[in-house]
Every structure is written in structure tokens, then in C-alpha cells.
Design an enzyme around this catalytic site. Structure first.
Site, mmCIF file in Angstrom:
data_model
loop_
_atom_site.group_PDB
_atom_site.id
_atom_site.type_symbol
_atom_site.label_atom_id
_atom_site.label_comp_id
_atom_site.label_asym_id
_atom_site.label_seq_id
_atom_site.Cartn_x
_atom_site.Cartn_y
_atom_site.Cartn_z
ATOM 1 C CG HIS A 23 -1.709 -1.065 1.592
ATOM 2 N ND1 HIS A 23 -1.228 -2.202 2.164
ATOM 3 C CD2 HIS A 23 -3.040 -1.248 1.458
ATOM 4 C CE1 HIS A 23 -2.236 -3.049 2.369
ATOM 5 N NE2 HIS A 23 -3.342 -2.498 1.942
ATOM 6 C CG ASP A 54 1.879 -0.995 3.291
ATOM 7 O OD1 ASP A 54 1.123 -0.673 4.215
ATOM 8 O OD2 ASP A 54 1.571 -1.814 2.389
HETATM 9 C C1 XUL Z 1 -7.297 -6.580 4.490
HETATM 10 C C2 XUL Z 1 -6.566 -6.971 3.268
HETATM 11 C C3 XUL Z 1 -5.740 -5.906 2.636
HETATM 12 C C4 XUL Z 1 -5.711 -5.970 1.148
HETATM 13 C C5 XUL Z 1 -4.990 -4.832 0.490
HETATM 14 O O1 XUL Z 1 -8.045 -7.584 5.029
HETATM 15 O O2 XUL Z 1 -6.615 -8.087 2.855
HETATM 16 O O3 XUL Z 1 -4.475 -5.973 3.156
HETATM 17 O O4 XUL Z 1 -5.118 -7.156 0.703
HETATM 18 O O5 XUL Z 1 -5.474 -3.610 0.871
#
Ligand code: XUL
Ligand code: CO
Length: 438
Positions: free
Chosen positions: A99, A102
Site C-alpha cells: 500500500h 506502507d
Molecule cells: C485486508 C486486506 C488488505 C488488502 C490490500 O483484510 O486483505 O491488506 O489485501 O489492501
């Protein structure tokens, strides 16, 4: 400088090996069903769990001991990048995912936040020049910051929606810059707590509008990643809009978005929706939208998203069965959206966890390939539905039947006897394959 001095490169040593820092089943260059394991599995490390996560839970803070602990701010972000590429190399893993939040800290303004991102993205790009590890996907974290408390693409606040659009725009640019294979939309807070204050129709229309804008902008900048929606039924909101594969497909169809999206399916999200992972994969597969996997597993005794590393061989086998039947994952891969337990706080645990997940999927791949080669389920299914290949069944399948012809048939023919579904026999055959010498 090395962050993981105690760990050398993880090699395949075979199933007799007792070396905890070796693969027992994952042999990247081994050919299974016409492709190498590396090509089939396209494993990825989740940046958020492995480099950003700290082992905190709602009852207590950080437990993780990490070699980058002494840094803060942008220095911390940079140390994590350095450590991450050492980790990928030692694990010989072909992909990673992140993300935006992150990899770089938020600044006081959106401009400052974007500048932080620019620095770290440039650094990642530099590392990628000499690393074989590529970006499987990136995404925007539009759920952690308090501005997103009522959602991002489904917020009641147009200013927040605009902010989300700006954040998404930047993430698409980052994806393009780092050559991401896919771009993921997980609707972190795209859902509701109560219908008493919610305009569901407007929220869903707005979410579709945001996706449409993303398609247009990706086209504008020449970013050709596969877009993926990641369904989840609940958590953090009580009701998430992208509830499961079937709901997400209905959404994509309603808004004319189906040609632009596939699904990123996560095992623990399937469990929370009351489905098996293979159910979700099957729904996606038969609808032509099986895109990528978030590989993990939940705890059937707990009702929340525990994101454990996958070790259930039944599940990895049936998962890889669906993937093979799909003809692979295309641009997608197998991303470990999984975290070490709070009690597994040493850096080595990050390696043990990934080795366990990679070996479990490699074993699942081998068993699934053998099951398909031997046509175990195919034969059963062909036999079970054989009545649809002749006579009245054939007419039904070919669309020639009407309620008149069905009535005529039923009036004149006794109903053929049903046959056993043989569930228990099939499960013991599956056992034999899993326990067999693969
Ligand atoms: C949350 C989840 C996230 C997504 C990406 O449950 O799975 O980490 O994979 O935003
Ligand atoms: Co996920």
C-alpha cells in the site's frame, strides 16, 4: 549492510531436509504440468505484514523485534526498503506488494506525503534495476487515516472523496513507475455500520464512478496493469460492499466494469463470508475473473481476519486445482497477505513463515496437478452429469426444451434413479493423493 545476518539464501533441499531455513517442496525450477513452480506460483511478499507490521493487536502494542527498529520517519522507510530487497533475494521470491502508506510515512499535507512517496519510490525503482523481484501489485491505503472514517469512495463527504481520488491518482502513477503487474482495490472502509444513516445507492454509484475514473486515468498515463477488486464481507465495517466474489461480480456487471476488472481473492476473507476459498475461486473462474490470490488462512475457531500463513494442505491443493483449471493466474500471483503471530517476534520467524507458506502451496500445486493428470474429479463429474449429454438432458443444455416438452417427457417417463454422490469416497481419494509420494 545486512539486516538478516543469521539467514543465508533459502535453497530447496527436498522433503527429507531437517534444515528449518530450506524449502522442502518449493523447488522453483522444477517443472509441474508444463511450467516451473516459480512460473505457476508467482509468490509475493506483503510489505505491510512483513516490513511495516509490528505485531500490535487491539490489546497491546508492538512485540516484533526488527533490525530496522532504531530508525524513524523517512530513515525508517528507507531502512525497510533496504531490508525488503535483502529479504526477497534470500527467499528467492519473485514479487512483492504494498500500500502507498506502507512504504512511506504521511506528511502534514498531501503534497508532503507525495514527496515522501517520491523519494521512496525512486529508491525502490533503483533496487528493482538489479533485483529480479518485481511488483505484483500496489494499492492505496484509504482506510487507516481518520479522514476515511466514513469511507473513501463511499464516503458521505465529497471533500474526502476528492482526497481519495487524489491518493488513487498518485498510486496509479506509482504503479506505472514501478511496472506493477496489477492494481488492487480493497474497499477497506467501503461499507456501512448502519442503514439508518446510509444512502447505499449513492455510495455504490460513487464507488463505481471512482473505478471509472481510475480506468480513464490508467489509460491516460499508459498504465496497463490488471485492475483487481479484493472482496471481503466484513471488518473493518460491519458490512463491506465487496462482500464476496459473487457480490463483486454483480457490482461490476451492473456498472459495466466487468471488462476492466478481475478479482483478488483472499482465503481468510472467504472464510469470513462463510465460503471455502475454493468456492470463491470457482465463482471467479466460471465468470472469467479469477485474477490473483491473497494467500493466508483464518482460524475456524475465531470470527475475524487472523491472516495466518497458509499451511492447510487440503486448502492449498483445492486452491491450486482451481488455479490450474483456470489456466494459471495470468498477471496475478500468490501474495502472502499473512502475518507472523504476535508471539513469533524474531526476524527469523519471517523466513520460517514464508517457507511454510511457499512449501504448502508447492505441495498443493503438485497434488492438484496429479489430480488433474489422473482426471480424478473430472471423471466423477462427467459421469455424474452424463444425463445432460443425451436425450432430454441434451435438449435442456442446448436450449431446445420448453416447459411443454419437459411436461411431455415427465408424463411419459419414470424418473431415473438417483445415484450416490460418494462424498466420503472422494475425500479419501483426495487424502491418498495428499499423503502420496509427491
Ligand atoms: C485486508 C486486506 C488488505 C488488502 C490490500 O483484510 O486483505 O491488506 O489485501 O489492501
Ligand atoms: Co488481502
Amino acid at each position: 549492510m545486512s539486516y538478516f545476518q543469521n539467514v543465508l539464501e533459502i535453497a530447496y533441499e527436498g522433503k527429507q531436509s531437517t534444515n528449518p531455513l530450506a524449502f522442502k517442496y518449493y523447488n522453483p525450477q522444477e517443472v509441474v504440468a508444463g511450467k516451473t513452480m516459480e512460473e505457476h506460483l508467482r509468490f509475493a511478499v506483503s510489505y505491510w505484514h512483513t516490513f511495516t507490521g509490528e505485531g500490535a493487536d487491539p490489546f497491546g502494542g508492538k512485540t516484533a523485534l526488527r533490525p530496522w527498529d532504531r530508525y524513524t520517519g523517512l530513515d525508517l522507510a528507507k531502512a525497510r526498503v533496504e531490508a525488503s530487497f535483502e529479504f526477497y533475494e534470500k527467499l528467492n521470491i519473485p514479487f512483492f506488494c504494498f500500500h502507498d502508506r506502507d512504504i512511506a510515512p504521511e506528511g502534514d499535507t498531501l503534497r508532503e506525503t507525495n514527496e515522501n512517496l517520491d523519494q521512496i519510490v525512486a529508491m525502490i525503482k533503483d533496487y528493482m534495476k538489479t533485483s529480479k523481484t518485481k511488483l505484483l501489485w500496489n494499492t492505496s491505503n484509504m482506510f487507516s487515516h481518520s479522514r476515511y472514517t466514513h469511507g473513501a469512495g463511499t464516503t458521505c463527504n465529497a471533500d474526502v472523496y476528492a482526497y481519495a481520488g487524489a491518493q488513487l491518482k498518485k498510486s496509479l502513477e506509482i504503479g506505472k513507475e514501478l511496472d506493477a503487474q496489477n492494481y488492487v482495490f480493497w474497499g477497506g472502509r467501503e461499507g456501512y455500520e448502519t442503514l439508518l444513516n446510509t444512502d447505499m445507492e449513492l455510495e455504490l454509484d460513487n464507488l463505481a464512478r471512482l473505478y471509472q475514473m481510475a480506468i480513464e486515468y490508467a489509460k491516460e498515463i499508459g498504465f496497463d496493469a490488471q485492475f483487481l477488486i479484493e472482496p471481503k464481507p466484513k471488518e473493518p465495517t460491519k458490512h463491506q460492499y465487496d462482500f464476496d466474489a459473487a457480490t463483486s461480480i454483480a457490482f461490476l456487471q451492473k456498472y459495466g466494469l466487468k471488462d476492466y476488472f478481475k478479482l483478488n481473492l483472499e482465503a481468510n476473507h472467504a472464510t469470513l463470508a462463510g465460503h471455502t476459498f475454493e468456492h470463491e475461486l470457482r465463482v471467479a473462474r466460471i465468470n472469467g475473473v479469477l485474477g490473483s490470490l491473497d494467500a493466508n488462512q483464518g482460524d475456524l475457531l475465531l470470527g475475524w481476519d487472523t491472516d495466518e500463513f497458509p499451511q492447510d494442505l487440503y486448502s492449498t491443493t483445492l486452491t491450486m486445482y482451481e488455479v490450474l483449471k483456470n489456466g494459471g493466474l495470468g498477471k496475478g500471483g500468490v501474495n502472502f497477505d499473512a502475518k507472523v503471530r504476535r508471539g513469533s517476534f524474531e526476524p527469523e520467524d519471517l523466513f520460517y513463515a514464508h517457507i511454510a507458506g511457499m512449501d504448502s502451496y508447492a505441495k498443493g500445486l503438485k497434488v492438484a496437478a496429479k489430480l488433474i493428470e489422473d482426471r480424478v474429479f473430472e471423471q466423477v463429474i462427467e459421469q455424474r452429469y452424463r444425463s445432460f449429454r443425451e436425450g432430454i438432458g441434451k435438449e435442456i443444455v442446448e436450449g431446445k426444451a420448453t416447459l411443454h416438452t419437459l411436461e411431455q417427457y415427465a408424463l411419459n417417463n419414470p424418473v431415473a434413479k438417483n445415484e450416490s454422490g460418494r462424498l466420503e469416497l472422494l475425500r479419501s481419494i483426495l487424502n491418498q493423493y495428499i499423503l502420496g509420494d509427491l
